[in-house]
Write a protein that holds these residues in place. Sequence first.
Motif, PDB file in Angstrom:
ATOM      1  N   ARG A 158       0.854  -1.189   0.000  1.00 55.21           N
ATOM      2  CA  ARG A 158       0.000   0.000   0.000  1.00 55.21           C
ATOM      3  C   ARG A 158       0.891   1.241   0.000  1.00 55.21           C
ATOM      4  NH1 ARG A 158      -5.248  -1.117   0.892  1.00 55.21           N
ATOM      5  NH2 ARG A 158      -5.789  -3.161   1.774  1.00 55.21           N
ATOM      6  N   ALA A 159       0.613   2.119  -0.929  1.00 53.73           N
ATOM      7  CA  ALA A 159       1.437   3.323  -1.053  1.00 53.73           C
ATOM      8  C   ALA A 159       1.254   4.238   0.156  1.00 53.73           C
ATOM      9  CB  ALA A 159       1.064   4.076  -2.326  1.00 53.73           C
ATOM     10  N   ASP A 160       2.366   4.754   0.625  1.00 54.73           N
ATOM     11  CA  ASP A 160       2.392   5.768   1.683  1.00 54.73           C
ATOM     12  C   ASP A 160       3.386   6.821   1.203  1.00 54.73           C
ATOM     13  OD1 ASP A 160       2.158   7.207   3.992  1.00 54.73           O
ATOM     14  OD2 ASP A 160       3.367   5.846   5.219  1.00 54.73           O
ATOM     15  N   PRO A 161       2.941   7.681   0.272  1.00 55.20           N
ATOM     16  CA  PRO A 161       3.868   8.516  -0.496  1.00 55.20           C
ATOM     17  C   PRO A 161       4.748   9.447   0.334  1.00 55.20           C
ATOM     18  CG  PRO A 161       1.717   8.480  -1.530  1.00 55.20           C
ATOM     19  CD  PRO A 161       1.558   7.844  -0.181  1.00 55.20           C
ATOM     20  N   VAL A 162       5.977   9.581  -0.153  1.00 56.29           N
ATOM     21  CA  VAL A 162       6.938  10.555   0.360  1.00 56.29           C
ATOM     22  C   VAL A 162       7.088  11.603  -0.738  1.00 56.29           C
ATOM     23  CG1 VAL A 162       9.301  10.948   1.128  1.00 56.29           C
ATOM     24  CG2 VAL A 162       8.140   8.799   1.696  1.00 56.29           C
ATOM     25  N   ILE A 163       6.831  12.861  -0.419  1.00 55.09           N
ATOM     26  CA  ILE A 163       6.843  13.918  -1.431  1.00 55.09           C
ATOM     27  C   ILE A 163       7.829  15.010  -1.029  1.00 55.09           C
ATOM     28  CG2 ILE A 163       5.440  15.619  -2.663  1.00 55.09           C
ATOM     29  CD1 ILE A 163       3.002  13.832  -1.700  1.00 55.09           C
ATOM     30  N   LEU A 164       8.709  15.333  -1.940  1.00 52.59           N
ATOM     31  CA  LEU A 164       9.666  16.415  -1.715  1.00 52.59           C
ATOM     32  C   LEU A 164       9.437  17.487  -2.770  1.00 52.59           C
ATOM     33  CD1 LEU A 164      12.952  14.408  -0.976  1.00 52.59           C
ATOM     34  CD2 LEU A 164      11.378  15.412   0.663  1.00 52.59           C
ATOM     35  N   GLU A 165       9.082  18.677  -2.322  1.00 55.34           N
ATOM     36  CA  GLU A 165       8.876  19.790  -3.226  1.00 55.34           C
ATOM     37  C   GLU A 165      10.212  20.479  -3.518  1.00 55.34           C
ATOM     38  OE1 GLU A 165       6.117  20.094  -4.638  1.00 55.34           O
ATOM     39  OE2 GLU A 165       4.616  19.181  -3.323  1.00 55.34           O
ATOM     40  N   THR A 166      10.173  21.437  -4.425  1.00 55.23           N
ATOM     41  CA  THR A 166      11.405  22.067  -4.905  1.00 55.23           C
ATOM     42  C   THR A 166      12.259  22.633  -3.779  1.00 55.23           C
ATOM     43  OG1 THR A 166      10.264  22.671  -6.956  1.00 55.23           O
ATOM     44  CG2 THR A 166      12.351  23.769  -6.506  1.00 55.23           C
ATOM     45  N   GLU A 167      11.652  23.358  -2.878  1.00 54.55           N
ATOM     46  CA  GLU A 167      12.415  23.986  -1.797  1.00 54.55           C
ATOM     47  C   GLU A 167      13.119  22.941  -0.933  1.00 54.55           C
ATOM     48  OE1 GLU A 167      11.656  26.909   2.066  1.00 54.55           O
ATOM     49  OE2 GLU A 167      10.197  26.868   0.424  1.00 54.55           O
ATOM     50  N   GLN A 168      12.420  21.859  -0.635  1.00 56.13           N
ATOM     51  CA  GLN A 168      13.030  20.782   0.159  1.00 56.13           C
ATOM     52  C   GLN A 168      14.184  20.139  -0.599  1.00 56.13           C
ATOM     53  OE1 GLN A 168       8.922  19.068   0.494  1.00 56.13           O
ATOM     54  NE2 GLN A 168       9.653  18.453   2.512  1.00 56.13           N
ATOM     55  N   LEU A 169      13.985  19.915  -1.888  1.00 55.62           N
ATOM     56  CA  LEU A 169      15.040  19.297  -2.693  1.00 55.62           C
ATOM     57  C   LEU A 169      16.285  20.173  -2.754  1.00 55.62           C
ATOM     58  CD1 LEU A 169      12.868  17.909  -5.637  1.00 55.62           C
ATOM     59  CD2 LEU A 169      14.108  16.549  -3.939  1.00 55.62           C
ATOM     60  N   ARG A 170      16.097  21.472  -2.911  1.00 55.75           N
ATOM     61  CA  ARG A 170      17.254  22.363  -2.977  1.00 55.75           C
ATOM     62  C   ARG A 170      18.025  22.343  -1.660  1.00 55.75           C
ATOM     63  NH1 ARG A 170      15.969  21.409  -7.181  1.00 55.75           N
ATOM     64  NH2 ARG A 170      15.265  22.765  -8.893  1.00 55.75           N
TER      65      ARG A 170
END
Length: 214
Positions: free
Chosen positions: A32-44
Amino acid sequence: MWQLLLDFLFPRRSLTGTEGEWITEEERAQLRADPVILETEQLRRQGFLSLDRLVAACDYRKVPLVRKAVHTLKYRGTRPMVQELSAFLASASDHFSLRWNTTITPVPLHWSRRFRRGFNQAELLARCVAEKLGLTFSNLLQRKRATGSQVGRGRVERVGAMKNVFRVRKGEPVPPSVILVDDICTTGATMDACAKALKEAGALFVEGWVVAKD
């Protein structure tokens, strides 16, 4: 007949060792998916210079069966696992950022590793996910040189190994929005290097989709 013989000589075993199938319904229910999401600011902040967004269907450490499924595909060559993992990745689609004129493309393997393995698991996953979501698929990237295994390397070493490794294939038009697919994202050095090559060729936004974030 040949499949029966192969099943007799090399019996199918599921992710938890059940004989007779590659994955049981009970095991499938645990994916079952439990997504991890990284937006641009976090990635930088984490050192990603080119990748604009990352969506992982799960945290690699929190879903042991995903680890086993990826290993079974990559190192045992169990192709039916592609359908399971692509369905698992696609199940996180509510969190994907689908923009106009988007193409989905895999992180490429060097030809020598692809020859030894017989396939590129990222390409198989990308093709299946593209079909499930109705997206355009294209092999946009190629790896210019072999870099060896990244296992055991720290982030700095991985980033150095990935410098100028990827390029867009000659004659391949690069759309403004590209979805980059791989199985696992560890330090992200490979995906970021791919994103850099795509942006240098004209992409404006590159989002990464992976089965799991390590």
